[in-house]
Design a protein around this motif. Sequence first.
Motif: not given
Ligand code: MG
Length: 277
Positions: A180, A202-203, A236
């Motif tokens: 993250d 982080d997404k 991610e």
């Molecule tokens: Mg996460």
Amino acid sequence: QAKKSGKHQCVLFNQVIYEEFARKMQLIEALKEAIPQQQLSLHYQPIFRLSNLHCEKLEALLRWQHPQLGMIPPDVFIPIAEEHNFIIALGEWVFAQIIQDLQQIQQQFGKVEICINISSLQFAHPASLEQFLVTLNAQHIPGEQFCFEITERLLLDSSVNTMAMLNNLHHAGIKLAIDDFGTGYSSLAYLHKFMIDYVKIDKSFISSLTENEKNQALCKTMIYMGNQLNIKLIAEGVETQDQETLLKQMGCHYSQGYLRAKPHPLIAVKESLIQQD
Ligand code: MG
Ligand code: C2E
Ligand code: MG
Ligand code: MG
């Protein structure tokens, strides 16, 4: 009139708080039974090298299926486990399950790195991490097969003991990833001190990547600095082809997300990959 509705809202508000509280108490009680009642399982999500789209890593993601409450997401039960001293037991369960799955994973994927989410509290009570290293040693399992996903916070708050444990893991060959990344406070330059191998963007940065030029600039900078510091970047939450194409153009090394593969129980992971291409 206003006073009346204000009062009404207050009652509603109290009721919401009460229901949340009751729900949480219910989850705490239920979580105590999760391991003995065999309600936990692991899903694995592939992580691909962008240059050749090989599945090089699998992230182990904990699942809790309760007979009455249904599937409870880890974003809900992990914080509760951390607050109520269950996280060490959950972490131990995860280690044991992964060791048990190892042979099957190798049969299906050959050489693949298994990424394990580690709570900061596991570093505060490091006996289970030490036990994991002892187990690897005893069973002649190379540490190189594993990557521990830790948070920026752990490094910011790092004590002498945490530093020593990070060192032990590094010497055992276990890779370290910052999960993250970008949601906390640290910078890549700071990470360099800690023998970090990977940073996971982080997404929240990825979901708006194609429209948001600021996020693009941030990702570019992370990738550039990563290259300077010998840290590889993993994006991610990659959900679209456009996101992946852009990340590849920027020089990002790895991609994880629903676009290529969702998390699945081990028996279904390989099949989900084959169906894809
Ligand atoms: Mg996460
Ligand atoms: P994380 O480590 O950042 O894991 C990635 C999360 O993003 C996973 O959620 C995964 O299912 C989800 N994800 C993957 N690809 C996509 C995508 O393309 N789009 C979207 N929207 N989501 C995607 P999950 O499995 O619900 O896990 C949530 C968090 O719970 C994890 O975030 C991790 O912090 C924690 N967690 C999960 N398993 C464990 C565990 O064994 N131990 C500890 N300490 N924490 C765990
Ligand atoms: Mg993770
Ligand atoms: Mg993550």
